[in-house]
Structure formats: C-alpha cells, structure tokens
Write a protein that holds these residues in place. Sequence first.
Motif, short mmCIF file in Angstrom:
data_model
loop_
_atom_site.label_atom_id
_atom_site.label_comp_id
_atom_site.label_asym_id
_atom_site.label_seq_id
_atom_site.Cartn_x
_atom_site.Cartn_y
_atom_site.Cartn_z
N ASN A 83 0.78 -1.05 0.24
CA ASN A 83 -0.02 -0.03 -0.19
C ASN A 83 0.63 1.28 0.28
N GLY A 84 2.15 0.85 0.68
CA GLY A 84 2.99 2.54 0.46
C GLY A 84 3.52 2.69 -0.56
N LEU A 85 3.23 1.51 -1.22
CA LEU A 85 4.40 1.62 -2.50
C LEU A 85 3.71 2.37 -3.37
N LEU A 86 2.45 1.62 -3.39
CA LEU A 86 1.45 1.98 -4.51
C LEU A 86 0.73 3.80 -4.10
N ARG A 87 1.15 4.54 -2.61
CA ARG A 87 0.82 5.69 -2.37
C ARG A 87 1.47 6.33 -3.41
N GLN A 88 2.67 6.32 -3.39
CA GLN A 88 4.20 6.74 -4.34
C GLN A 88 3.20 7.37 -6.12
N TYR A 89 2.83 6.31 -6.48
CA TYR A 89 1.73 6.34 -7.49
C TYR A 89 0.53 6.81 -7.23
N TRP A 90 0.03 6.27 -6.15
CA TRP A 90 -1.44 7.02 -6.05
C TRP A 90 -2.07 7.74 -4.89
N PRO A 91 -1.81 8.88 -4.34
CA PRO A 91 -1.97 9.61 -2.99
C PRO A 91 -3.20 8.87 -2.27
N LYS A 92 -3.77 9.05 -1.34
CA LYS A 92 -4.70 8.92 -0.71
C LYS A 92 -5.38 10.52 -0.97
N SER A 93 -7.30 9.78 -2.20
CA SER A 93 -8.47 10.80 -1.92
C SER A 93 -8.13 10.61 -3.64
N SER A 94 -7.35 9.79 -4.56
CA SER A 94 -6.28 10.27 -5.88
C SER A 94 -8.06 10.00 -6.31
N ASP A 95 -8.25 10.73 -7.83
CA ASP A 95 -9.12 10.07 -8.55
C ASP A 95 -8.77 8.96 -9.52
N LEU A 96 -9.42 7.75 -9.16
CA LEU A 96 -8.77 6.20 -9.89
C LEU A 96 -9.72 6.03 -11.40
N ARG A 97 -11.12 7.52 -10.83
CA ARG A 97 -11.62 7.22 -12.15
C ARG A 97 -11.27 7.06 -13.75
N HIS A 98 -10.02 7.47 -14.73
CA HIS A 98 -9.50 7.56 -15.18
C HIS A 98 -8.58 6.70 -15.37
N LEU A 99 -7.88 6.06 -14.63
CA LEU A 99 -6.76 5.03 -14.47
C LEU A 99 -6.96 3.88 -15.66
N THR A 100 -5.86 3.90 -16.57
CA THR A 100 -6.59 2.55 -17.33
C THR A 100 -4.75 1.32 -17.14
N GLN A 101 -5.20 0.78 -18.23
CA GLN A 101 -4.66 -0.72 -17.91
C GLN A 101 -3.44 -0.75 -18.21
N THR A 102 -2.84 -0.16 -18.74
CA THR A 102 -1.61 0.10 -19.56
C THR A 102 -0.97 0.68 -18.33
N HIS A 103 -1.85 1.83 -17.64
CA HIS A 103 -1.17 2.94 -16.57
C HIS A 103 -0.48 1.66 -15.14
N CYS A 104 -1.73 1.61 -15.34
CA CYS A 104 -1.72 -0.09 -14.07
C CYS A 104 -0.68 -0.84 -13.74
N ASP A 105 -0.62 -1.14 -15.65
CA ASP A 105 0.71 -3.00 -15.91
C ASP A 105 2.12 -1.72 -15.73
N THR A 106 2.23 -0.64 -16.15
CA THR A 106 3.33 0.05 -15.79
C THR A 106 3.92 -0.04 -13.91
N VAL A 107 2.11 0.27 -13.78
CA VAL A 107 3.08 0.85 -12.12
C VAL A 107 3.61 -1.01 -11.24
N ALA A 108 2.38 -1.82 -12.11
CA ALA A 108 3.27 -3.17 -11.51
C ALA A 108 4.38 -3.61 -12.12
#
Length: 96
Positions: free
Chosen positions: A42-67
């Motif tokens: 969770n802490g590592l993911l918060r580097q990319y998406w801080p709490k209360s980030s708007d995830l509605r426009h998140l793409t699979q490509t971006h998630c794959d890049t972060v992963a």
Amino acid sequence: SLTWDQGNEMAQHAQFTLDTGLQVYFCNPHSPWERGSNENTNGLLRQYWPKSSDLRHLTQTHCDTVALRLNTRPRPTLGLLTPAQALDKALLATTS
C-alpha cells in the motif's frame, strides 16, 4: 491463505473460501503490522496514487506500468533482490 482486516468487505469470507479454496484469516483489530506485506505494498502504491486520488480515469496500461516498476524494484527485505530474482534464487536452491 489470505489475511484480511476486520472490515465488512469480508462478510462473505466463508463463501469466498468455498469459491477459491483459500483459507481466510483475520488480523486483530488495530493491528496492521499483522499484514506487513500488504501494508508495505500500500505504501509503495501511494507513491503513484496518493490517498483520495481520482482513479476514474486510470487505464490498464498505467496500472501495468506501475506493476512492472514495483515488480522489478529491488526490495530490502529480499536482500536488495527483485521479487523475480528472489524467486529464482529460491527455486535454484531446491534443485541443487
């Protein structure tokens, strides 16, 4: 196995266990350290998406890049190996 918080999202944990074959365990209330790997991720993911980030426009490509970034990042708990390197090392040790 799966270790979960005491939240209501796991109210159907018995059915989840039947459906997946995974045994569910629960942390003690107010004891997040009992889920250390989860809290670290969770802490590592918060580097990319801080709490209360708007995830509605998140793409699979971006998630794959972060992963990919997280999965190829050396981890202090693994002796500064990546998860794949640590797995390879463990597998090699079992075949020797």
